[in-house]
Structure formats: structure tokens, C-alpha cells
Design a protein around this motif. Sequence first.
Motif, mmCIF file in Angstrom:
data_model
loop_
_atom_site.group_PDB
_atom_site.id
_atom_site.type_symbol
_atom_site.label_atom_id
_atom_site.label_comp_id
_atom_site.label_asym_id
_atom_site.label_seq_id
_atom_site.Cartn_x
_atom_site.Cartn_y
_atom_site.Cartn_z
ATOM 1 N N UNK A 307 0.788 -1.397 0.143
ATOM 2 C CA UNK A 307 0.211 -0.012 -0.077
ATOM 3 C C UNK A 307 0.805 1.321 0.047
ATOM 4 N N UNK A 308 1.862 1.158 0.860
ATOM 5 C CA UNK A 308 2.855 2.484 1.051
ATOM 6 C C UNK A 308 3.411 2.559 -0.332
ATOM 7 N N UNK A 309 3.662 1.546 -0.955
ATOM 8 C CA UNK A 309 4.664 1.439 -2.335
ATOM 9 C C UNK A 309 3.919 2.203 -3.433
ATOM 10 N N UNK A 310 2.406 1.875 -3.456
ATOM 11 C CA UNK A 310 1.507 2.281 -4.330
ATOM 12 C C UNK A 310 1.397 3.929 -4.122
ATOM 13 N N UNK A 311 1.296 4.319 -2.648
ATOM 14 C CA UNK A 311 0.943 5.795 -2.479
ATOM 15 C C UNK A 311 2.270 6.477 -2.895
ATOM 16 N N UNK A 312 3.534 6.065 -2.739
ATOM 17 C CA UNK A 312 4.742 6.778 -3.137
ATOM 18 C C UNK A 312 4.821 6.736 -4.686
ATOM 19 N N UNK A 313 4.479 5.901 -5.303
ATOM 20 C CA UNK A 313 4.685 5.748 -6.870
ATOM 21 C C UNK A 313 3.748 6.746 -7.570
#
Length: 396
Positions: A307-313
Motif C-alpha cells: 500500500x505504501x509503495x503504491x502511495x509513493x509511486x
Amino acid sequence: MNPSASGWINKHFPKAILFSEKKYSAEAFYENLRATGFIYANSVSTLTYQNEKVLVDLTTEEITKINLFDSLVVTYYASSENPTKQDCLEKIVAFYKLLEKQNNSFFKISLFKSSSEEKLEKILQHRIQTNENLVQKNFSNLITNALLYIDVLAFQHYLETEEDPFAYSQRLEALFTNTVLLAFEEKGMKNNYEKLILRLLQNSLRYTKITSTLSTFEELNFSTLQSYSEKKYLLDLACITVFSDEELEENELLFLKKLGKALSFSEKIVTEAIDNMVFFLKKHKSQITYFSYSNAVKHFYKNTHRMVRVLILRNKKRLITELSESKELVVLLSKSTRTELNEIEKQKVKSQLLDICKSVPSLAIFILPGGSVLLPILIKFIPQLLPSAFNENKIE
């Protein structure tokens, strides 16, 4: 395209139309949809996006949402002589209004959303979710309804007959649930995987309830299933049910053959259904929920990590801009890739990161109570955004 943000349907619709114009037969469309994992309640790809880089930025919930929308659009275009975008969206919204007529909370969607696109975005978000509470969803990641293809079948029935789809969906759900539970009875000891699938099934039900009294196989009326898709979906559900422990015992195989015969399928078709299911599950084992459920804490961290990875991208440009204005933070983050920060430096990183999160609306989760526990994951990903000169550990 972000399926979790308002306006995604308008942006995505041309893609759905392009796929619809290929004019697949009912059988070919079903096979394509099954290959995405949608039929198996584990969407790992979509009909309209074959680019893996696009899919990496999407959550399982978002991929499922796209597959449901695409399936409804394809069904509409296959059934309409003069299809238009507006009529398509209005027909889908009207269909769901009839389907959800007994759900009082559903009508709040219609009250506060004006356009068909806005209404449908909220409807699809509501449909893909199970009936679990928020805490259970966070820890199990059982966020998508296992019986979503019934929506597609009911929509097709609605377009062909103009009948109220509620009774049709209720009948189909009851028959499918009873058959799947009979398949479960073919198993001996139930392990954690089977219990998890049973819970997923139970929390996916919209119109019926699981009871202790089941109809026998001979009492089930399979003749009510007329289309290829209806029959094939039931067979595929039964296949994935009996193979959830990655084993297919003799009595389970006999059950599938018996079901295939009742659905007027040859043994060859039953064998192909089993082979397709085994291939899909083995190929995508690492992405499928119940195969990675042995440790709830580890599973929760894995899902949060994604989830965090998606938010960052999705906020990459804005983050880089904010980071470039905070030179001290960049220095500390680049230092953290080489050596351990002291307590004062860690506190500075935490404080300055939270300030940045306040300026990026999508990252508001980090400034909520308890959101700071996610900061280590955020810190882990941010160095990947920094210029290579700051990342001495990067391997070209």
C-alpha cells in the motif's frame, strides 16, 4: 489512471470500449476473464492492461474493480445494437439499483452523486468489498467479493429479459453456494486454508445465508443454468474449492466429474477446467491471499508494504519536489542507507517527513494517530526516488 480516485471511469472507458470492439464469443471472453484471476476471486491482471508496469502500481482491490467494470461494459456492448457510453453507464447504474433494492445504505450513493460516472464509481467500490468489518479486512486482506461474476451474469440476464435481476442473483447465489459447500464436504480434515475460503465465501454472500441444512447433490436443479458462462463458472468455483489445499483426492475428482456431467460437460472439459485452475494457482501462488495466510502479522506487514509503495509511486513527482526543498532530510536519508542514524537524527527524519506528508493529501494516512508506525516503510522506499548521486548502494 487511479481506480481509487474520482474520475477514473471517464479516463478508463476508451480502453474498455477497445476491448469490447474485439467481439469475443461468450466462451472466448470467459476464458480471457478467467486468465486474469477474476473468476477465481484472485485478480492478478486485467483484460485491458497487459503492461505489467501499470499493474504493479495497482492494488488487488483496484485490479478487481477494473475487471468488474470491463466485464459489465463488454456485456453491454455485446447485447446492444446501438451502444453509447452514456446509455451503458445508465444501464449499469439502473441494474445495480434494482439489485440493491433491499439495501438501505446503497441508496445514499444515489443521493449524493449526480453523474452516472460518479454513482457507478461508488457502486463498484461497494460491490467489490466483502461483508467483513474493517479490522478483519486489514489483517486478512479479504477485500474482494468472491462471487463478483454473478453480477456480470445477472447484468447479462437483465439486458436480455429486462426482468428484475434480484431474484435471478438470489437463485444463482443459492445454487452456487450449496454446490461449493457440497464440494467442501468431500474433504476430510479442514485446514486453515479451507476455513479461510469458507469464511471468504460466507462474507461474499449478498442474498442468502449459509445454513447447516444443505440440499443433496440430487436435489439441486442444475437445469436452471442455461448459458455456457453460468455452467463454466460453477465448475470453476468447485475446482478451486477442492484444490485449495493444493491436493486433489480421488473423491474430490469424482465429485468434479459428477458435477461436470450434471452440467452436460464432457470429461475433457472437466479435465481442462482442473488443469487451468492448477496452472493459475501455481503460477500466481505468491500473489494469492490464502496461500500466504500462515502468519497474520507478516501478512499484514506485506499488505501495508504494498500500500505504501503504491502511495509513493502515485505521488512521486510531488515527493521529489518536497524532498528537494528539504536538503537536511535528503542528507539524513542518504546517510541512513549507509549507516545507522542516532536518536536525534531519527527524530529529525520523522518530524520532517511528517511535515512533507501534510503537504501531500494522499499521504495523510501518515499523520493520523498511529500513522507514524508506517514511517519506516516510507523511509525504505524514499531513497529509491532520490538522484543516484545520493544513493551509493545502488547497483547499476
